[in-house]
Motif scaffolding. Structure first.
Motif, PDB file in Angstrom:
ATOM      1  N   PRO A 174       8.786  12.009   6.916  1.00  0.00           N
ATOM      2  CA  PRO A 174       8.778  11.550   5.521  1.00  0.00           C
ATOM      3  C   PRO A 174      10.041  12.023   4.805  1.00  0.00           C
ATOM      4  O   PRO A 174      10.479  13.156   4.976  1.00  0.00           O
ATOM      5  CB  PRO A 174       7.531  12.212   4.940  1.00  0.00           C
ATOM      6  CG  PRO A 174       6.656  12.469   6.126  1.00  0.00           C
ATOM      7  CD  PRO A 174       7.593  12.764   7.265  1.00  0.00           C
ATOM      8  N   THR A 175      10.618  11.132   4.014  1.00  0.00           N
ATOM      9  CA  THR A 175      11.877  11.415   3.329  1.00  0.00           C
ATOM     10  C   THR A 175      11.664  11.286   1.831  1.00  0.00           C
ATOM     11  O   THR A 175      11.104  10.294   1.365  1.00  0.00           O
ATOM     12  CB  THR A 175      12.966  10.427   3.805  1.00  0.00           C
ATOM     13  OG1 THR A 175      13.109  10.557   5.225  1.00  0.00           O
ATOM     14  CG2 THR A 175      14.294  10.703   3.141  1.00  0.00           C
TER      15      THR A 175
ATOM     16  N   GLU B 105      15.450  15.119   0.857  1.00  0.00           N
ATOM     17  CA  GLU B 105      14.861  16.094   1.781  1.00  0.00           C
ATOM     18  C   GLU B 105      14.033  15.352   2.816  1.00  0.00           C
ATOM     19  O   GLU B 105      13.243  14.473   2.482  1.00  0.00           O
ATOM     20  CB  GLU B 105      13.986  17.094   1.037  1.00  0.00           C
ATOM     21  CG  GLU B 105      13.475  18.203   1.943  1.00  0.00           C
ATOM     22  CD  GLU B 105      12.818  19.340   1.183  1.00  0.00           C
ATOM     23  OE1 GLU B 105      12.203  20.185   1.838  1.00  0.00           O
ATOM     24  OE2 GLU B 105      12.910  19.379  -0.060  1.00  0.00           O
ATOM     25  N   THR B 106      14.235  15.742   4.076  1.00  0.00           N
ATOM     26  CA  THR B 106      13.516  15.095   5.169  1.00  0.00           C
ATOM     27  C   THR B 106      13.358  16.083   6.325  1.00  0.00           C
ATOM     28  O   THR B 106      13.795  17.230   6.239  1.00  0.00           O
ATOM     29  CB  THR B 106      14.256  13.808   5.627  1.00  0.00           C
ATOM     30  OG1 THR B 106      13.418  13.095   6.526  1.00  0.00           O
ATOM     31  CG2 THR B 106      15.583  14.128   6.287  1.00  0.00           C
ATOM     32  N   GLN B 107      12.752  15.616   7.371  1.00  0.00           N
ATOM     33  CA  GLN B 107      12.532  16.414   8.575  1.00  0.00           C
ATOM     34  C   GLN B 107      13.147  15.664   9.750  1.00  0.00           C
ATOM     35  O   GLN B 107      12.828  14.502   9.973  1.00  0.00           O
ATOM     36  CB  GLN B 107      11.022  16.597   8.808  1.00  0.00           C
ATOM     37  CG  GLN B 107      10.654  17.633   9.816  1.00  0.00           C
ATOM     38  CD  GLN B 107      10.786  19.041   9.256  1.00  0.00           C
ATOM     39  OE1 GLN B 107      10.689  19.263   8.057  1.00  0.00           O
ATOM     40  NE2 GLN B 107      11.020  19.996  10.117  1.00  0.00           N
TER      41      GLN B 107
ATOM     42  N   TYR C 167      15.726   6.046  11.548  1.00  0.00           N
ATOM     43  CA  TYR C 167      14.308   5.724  11.322  1.00  0.00           C
ATOM     44  C   TYR C 167      13.690   6.794  10.433  1.00  0.00           C
ATOM     45  O   TYR C 167      13.979   7.971  10.563  1.00  0.00           O
ATOM     46  CB  TYR C 167      13.533   5.703  12.647  1.00  0.00           C
ATOM     47  CG  TYR C 167      14.055   4.717  13.651  1.00  0.00           C
ATOM     48  CD1 TYR C 167      13.668   3.381  13.610  1.00  0.00           C
ATOM     49  CD2 TYR C 167      14.930   5.112  14.646  1.00  0.00           C
ATOM     50  CE1 TYR C 167      14.149   2.467  14.529  1.00  0.00           C
ATOM     51  CE2 TYR C 167      15.418   4.203  15.575  1.00  0.00           C
ATOM     52  CZ  TYR C 167      15.019   2.889  15.510  1.00  0.00           C
ATOM     53  OH  TYR C 167      15.511   1.986  16.426  1.00  0.00           O
ATOM     54  N   SER C 168      12.813   6.371   9.532  1.00  0.00           N
ATOM     55  CA  SER C 168      12.047   7.300   8.717  1.00  0.00           C
ATOM     56  C   SER C 168      10.627   6.770   8.632  1.00  0.00           C
ATOM     57  O   SER C 168      10.413   5.562   8.450  1.00  0.00           O
ATOM     58  CB  SER C 168      12.643   7.419   7.313  1.00  0.00           C
ATOM     59  OG  SER C 168      11.877   8.318   6.538  1.00  0.00           O
ATOM     60  N   SER C 169       9.655   7.662   8.753  1.00  0.00           N
ATOM     61  CA  SER C 169       8.260   7.232   8.718  1.00  0.00           C
ATOM     62  C   SER C 169       7.849   6.735   7.335  1.00  0.00           C
ATOM     63  O   SER C 169       7.007   5.864   7.204  1.00  0.00           O
ATOM     64  CB  SER C 169       7.344   8.370   9.172  1.00  0.00           C
ATOM     65  OG  SER C 169       7.497   9.493   8.339  1.00  0.00           O
ATOM     66  N   SER C 170       8.467   7.299   6.286  1.00  0.00           N
ATOM     67  CA  SER C 170       8.171   6.859   4.911  1.00  0.00           C
ATOM     68  C   SER C 170       9.230   7.417   3.973  1.00  0.00           C
ATOM     69  O   SER C 170       9.901   8.397   4.285  1.00  0.00           O
ATOM     70  CB  SER C 170       6.780   7.317   4.477  1.00  0.00           C
ATOM     71  OG  SER C 170       6.660   8.720   4.613  1.00  0.00           O
ATOM     72  N   ILE C 171       9.360   6.769   2.830  1.00  0.00           N
ATOM     73  CA  ILE C 171      10.333   7.210   1.818  1.00  0.00           C
ATOM     74  C   ILE C 171       9.604   7.351   0.490  1.00  0.00           C
ATOM     75  O   ILE C 171       8.890   6.427   0.060  1.00  0.00           O
ATOM     76  CB  ILE C 171      11.501   6.212   1.691  1.00  0.00           C
ATOM     77  CG1 ILE C 171      12.269   6.157   3.010  1.00  0.00           C
ATOM     78  CG2 ILE C 171      12.422   6.617   0.547  1.00  0.00           C
ATOM     79  CD1 ILE C 171      13.387   5.151   3.027  1.00  0.00           C
TER      80      ILE C 171
END
Length: 142
Positions: free
Chosen positions: A89-90, A71-73, A131-135
């Motif tokens: 955030p993922t 789940e992510t945005q 790109y993802s800000s955090s996982i």
């Protein structure tokens, strides 16, 4: 405007989202010579993206990554048309990372998998960037 509304309405239909999951899996498998299966994709109007039942096999056809839910945005949807996906955030939930080095090989299976996404200099212009800000990992076996 009408075409946009019809397109958005279609994207919200479960059957269309499942089709997109299959299409995305086929594209990745063909274009990058990997073995990825994505059972379903759900995208909400607010940009929430949920991928269900993801299975990634390594070059020996063994499970590399299996995840029940990602789940992510999606932060900026128009960037999708420029081969760039910016995610917030993922979260990966309920799964396994099976990273190992096979006997007689110098690199682990995750390195071999990720190297398949590298392109030569001629293709960098058209490469896909994610790109993802955090996982965050929840209930994941490592």
């Amino acid at each position: 405007m009408l075409i946009f509304l019809v397109s958005v309405g279609a994207l919200l239909q479960p059957s269309v989202q499942t089709y997109l999951g299959v299409h995305l899996s086929n594209y990745l498998n063909t274009h990058f010579e990997v073995d990825i299966d994505i059972s379903a994709i759900h995208l909400d109007l607010d940009g929430t993206l949920v991928l269900e039942d993801i299975l990634i096999k390594d070059h020996h056809k063994d499970t590399l990554i299996a995840v029940a839910v990602v789940e992510t945005q999606v932060l900026y949807i128009p960037k999708l048309f420029t081969n760039q996906l910016d995610l917030g955030p993922t979260a990966l939930s309920d799964g396994v990372f099976n990273i190992k080095t096979y006997k007689g090989e110098n690199s682990d299976n995750f390195t071999i998998f990720s190297n398949k996404f590298k392109k030569d200099k001629k293709e960098i212009k058209n490469s896909f960037e994610l790109y993802s800000s955090s996982i965050f990992l929840h209930e994941m076996d490592l």
